[in-house]
Design a protein around this motif. Structure first.
Motif, PDB file in Angstrom:
ATOM      1  N   VAL A   5       1.201  -1.107  -0.189  1.00 35.57           N
ATOM      2  CA  VAL A   5      -0.317  -0.266  -0.373  1.00 35.57           C
ATOM      3  C   VAL A   5       1.040   0.920  -0.491  1.00 35.57           C
ATOM      4  CG1 VAL A   5      -2.284   1.331   0.759  1.00 35.57           C
ATOM      5  CG2 VAL A   5      -1.624  -1.405   1.288  1.00 35.57           C
ATOM      6  N   ARG A   6       0.940   2.245  -0.432  1.00 36.40           N
ATOM      7  CA  ARG A   6       0.749   3.854   0.001  1.00 36.40           C
ATOM      8  C   ARG A   6       0.161   4.614  -0.010  1.00 36.40           C
ATOM      9  NH1 ARG A   6       3.859   1.454  -5.598  1.00 36.40           N
ATOM     10  NH2 ARG A   6       5.834   1.922  -5.841  1.00 36.40           N
ATOM     11  N   ILE A   7       0.794   5.551   0.664  1.00 39.95           N
ATOM     12  CA  ILE A   7      -0.465   6.351   1.165  1.00 39.95           C
ATOM     13  C   ILE A   7       0.265   7.802   1.396  1.00 39.95           C
ATOM     14  CG2 ILE A   7      -1.495   7.692   3.513  1.00 39.95           C
ATOM     15  CD1 ILE A   7      -0.588   4.259   4.606  1.00 39.95           C
ATOM     16  N   ASP A   8      -0.507   9.014   1.061  1.00 36.09           N
ATOM     17  CA  ASP A   8      -0.492  10.003   0.673  1.00 36.09           C
ATOM     18  C   ASP A   8      -1.087  10.940   1.746  1.00 36.09           C
ATOM     19  OD1 ASP A   8       0.585  12.010  -0.604  1.00 36.09           O
ATOM     20  OD2 ASP A   8      -1.706  12.446  -1.642  1.00 36.09           O
ATOM     21  N   ASN A   9       0.015  12.149   2.201  1.00 38.69           N
ATOM     22  CA  ASN A   9      -0.369  12.823   3.402  1.00 38.69           C
ATOM     23  C   ASN A   9       0.681  13.961   2.833  1.00 38.69           C
ATOM     24  OD1 ASN A   9      -0.438  14.716   5.580  1.00 38.69           O
ATOM     25  ND2 ASN A   9      -0.365  12.325   6.762  1.00 38.69           N
ATOM     26  N   PRO A  10       0.431  15.291   2.678  1.00 37.17           N
ATOM     27  CA  PRO A  10       1.025  16.386   2.145  1.00 37.17           C
ATOM     28  C   PRO A  10       1.130  17.903   3.132  1.00 37.17           C
ATOM     29  CG  PRO A  10      -1.699  16.527   0.955  1.00 37.17           C
ATOM     30  CD  PRO A  10      -1.106  15.066   1.555  1.00 37.17           C
TER      31      PRO A  10
ATOM     32  N   GLY B 280      -8.240   5.885  -1.935  1.00 36.07           N
ATOM     33  CA  GLY B 280      -8.740   7.336  -1.226  1.00 36.07           C
ATOM     34  C   GLY B 280      -9.646   7.085  -0.314  1.00 36.07           C
ATOM     35  N   GLU B 281      -9.358   6.130   0.620  1.00 31.05           N
ATOM     36  CA  GLU B 281     -10.129   6.146   2.045  1.00 31.05           C
ATOM     37  C   GLU B 281      -8.779   6.210   2.900  1.00 31.05           C
ATOM     38  OE1 GLU B 281     -11.846   2.626   4.436  1.00 31.05           O
ATOM     39  OE2 GLU B 281     -11.167   1.855   2.888  1.00 31.05           O
ATOM     40  N   TYR B 282      -9.188   7.262   3.992  1.00 27.47           N
ATOM     41  CA  TYR B 282      -8.246   7.739   5.150  1.00 27.47           C
ATOM     42  C   TYR B 282      -8.349   6.600   5.903  1.00 27.47           C
ATOM     43  CZ  TYR B 282      -6.821  11.198   8.383  1.00 27.47           C
ATOM     44  OH  TYR B 282      -5.562  11.939   9.415  1.00 27.47           O
ATOM     45  N   VAL B 283      -6.452   6.299   6.172  1.00 25.64           N
ATOM     46  CA  VAL B 283      -6.294   5.856   7.195  1.00 25.64           C
ATOM     47  C   VAL B 283      -6.123   6.321   8.367  1.00 25.64           C
ATOM     48  CG1 VAL B 283      -6.410   3.388   6.306  1.00 25.64           C
ATOM     49  CG2 VAL B 283      -4.303   5.499   5.790  1.00 25.64           C
ATOM     50  N   SER B 284      -5.565   5.507   9.519  1.00 22.47           N
ATOM     51  CA  SER B 284      -5.170   6.028  10.568  1.00 22.47           C
ATOM     52  C   SER B 284      -4.280   4.978  11.640  1.00 22.47           C
ATOM     53  CB  SER B 284      -6.505   6.317  11.981  1.00 22.47           C
ATOM     54  OG  SER B 284      -6.596   7.152  11.408  1.00 22.47           O
ATOM     55  N   PRO B 285      -2.982   5.557  12.156  1.00 23.10           N
ATOM     56  CA  PRO B 285      -2.404   4.746  12.417  1.00 23.10           C
ATOM     57  C   PRO B 285      -2.580   3.070  13.515  1.00 23.10           C
ATOM     58  CG  PRO B 285      -1.756   7.070  12.900  1.00 23.10           C
ATOM     59  CD  PRO B 285      -3.532   6.669  12.719  1.00 23.10           C
TER      60      PRO B 285
END
Length: 410
Positions: A153-158, A303-308
């Motif tokens: 999985v790749r996560i994006d966080n500007p 596109g789903e928002y995930v938390s730690p």
């Protein structure tokens, strides 16, 4: 075949003292239109069947006399066959009744099987991210085999990338401050501090001369005491200014202190640590497979928002597969590590495989208790059993059912 057998047996006729078939003699000679007053009986052997045939006098060699016994024997043979055929259904019914009785008796006395059901399980890895953000890419599909260090999985966080730029700028500032300290004071600053020091010395000299003159005049009575006080104060101010200018000049000459150098070095190290911290967060925005395994579940979508800490993908290690049983302790009293027994797998066409016990562990107190006595004297604990296949079976998958007759497992 019957006629040939009768023909062979006809040649074996011999006289007999029995005349039980006298009535047949007359019928045998009916074609010749003769009455027979006496008869003799001839024993006939047709295979394993013994017959007594009656006729006239001793058989002669004429063809007519040979055909008569043959017809009689054929009739008697057909009669015996019909009688045997009539008894066949009775024999079959008797055999069926005996078989049903035997099977019923066996069913009543046989021990009841104790079927124990288990489930195939494997090592499962719930892969979660340590950062928050939106899912940018999922390059794997469910059921896909992945190697170690494969991207899951790749996560994006500007915001994280912006913070990374910020700490990079702070590192540049810290480096510049340390370089400035290492370079020391500029020559122009030293020259300016020196000139200020010399100017202060000149002021002290002038203030000293003024004070001496005013003091002499005041002693002669030609100057008031107030003027002497002003001169004294001006002299003291000039001396303090000279001391200050001297310190500034010496500071410029000596440069920065050791403590200031240490502060600059510490600021630079802090900037490096901040960069590493933010970079580690960026690195964790790409989730990798820790070992070679198979993708069992995809718990998120694009596109789903995930938390730690939230599992993103579940992996299973098919090289570490076992069959799990939950058994009461009265069933494991003879079981030990290393025992082998057979189980059947309905998902694989009721295939039989051999497994080996490698773990016997008591489960928690909340799991499956059963009172052994009506008075509740004590309870039976539940034990978790892990049995590993002796031979590797590629078709085995977690979730498959397995069962065995526990009493007949040995």
């Amino acid at each position: 075949m019957a006629s040939s057998l009768l023909a062979r047996s006809a040649s074996t006729l011999v006289p007999s003292s029995s005349c039980a078939a006298r009535a047949l003699a007359h019928s045998c000679d009916r074609r010749t239109q003769r009455s027979v007053t006496s008869c003799k009986c001839w024993p006939i052997s047709v295979g394993d069947i013994g017959l007594n045939m009656c006729g006239g006098s001793a058989p002669k060699n004429s063809s007519h006399n040979r055909k008569l016994p043959e017809r009689v024997m054929q009739r008697e043979f057909e009669t015996i066959i019909r009688q045997a055929s009539a008894r066949t259904p009775s024999i079959i019914v008797g055999l069926v009744v005996v078989a049903v009785a035997v099977l019923s008796l066996w069913y009543l006395v046989r021990p009841e099987p104790l079927l124990v059901q288990g489930e195939v399980d494997a090592t499962r890895l719930d892969i979660a991210a340590r950062v928050d953000g939106r899912v940018a890419n999922i390059p794997v599909a469910r059921g896909q085999n992945v190697g170690a260090n494969a991207v899951l999985v790749r996560i994006d966080n500007p915001e994280t990338f912006a913070k990374h730029d910020q700490v990079l700028a702070a590192k540049v500032v810290a480096d510049a401050q340390l370089a400035n300290i290492n370079a020391g004071t500029r020559a122009e600053v030293i020259a300016a501090r020196k000139a200020a020091y010399e100017r202060a010395q000149a002021s002290v000299t002038l203030a000293q001369k003024t004070y001496d003159r005013v003091r002499q005049l005041a002693e002669q009575g030609n100057a008031p005491q107030a003027r002497l006080d002003q001169a004294t104060d001006a002299l003291h101010e000039s001396e303090r200014a000279t001391d200050q200018a001297k310190s500034a000049y010496e500071q410029a000459v000596n440069g920065y202190t050791a403590e200031e150098r240490q502060i600059a070095v510490a600021n630079m190290k802090k900037a490096l640590a901040d960069i590493k911290a933010v970079q580690s967060i960026i690195d964790q925005m790409v989730v990798y497979a820790p070992v070679a395994s198979q993708v069992y579940k995809r718990n998120v979508e694009l596109g789903e928002y995930v938390s730690p800490g939230v599992p993103l993908v579940t992996l299973i290690d098919l090289d570490d597969v076992w069959i799990h049983f939950d058994l009461r302790e009265d069933l494991v009293k003879t079981l030990k590590i290393g025992d082998r027994f057979s189980v059947r797998l309905p998902a694989l066409g009721d295939r039989r495989i051999t497994v080996e016990v490698k773990l016997i562990a008591a489960k928690g107190e909340y799991a499956s208790w059963r009172a052994t006595r009506a008075t509740g004297d004590f309870d039976l604990r539940t034990f978790a059993i892990r049995a590993y296949p002796v031979d590797k079976l590629p078709e085995l998958r977690p979730g498959m059912s397995a069962y065995t007759d526990w009493r007949a497992r040995g």
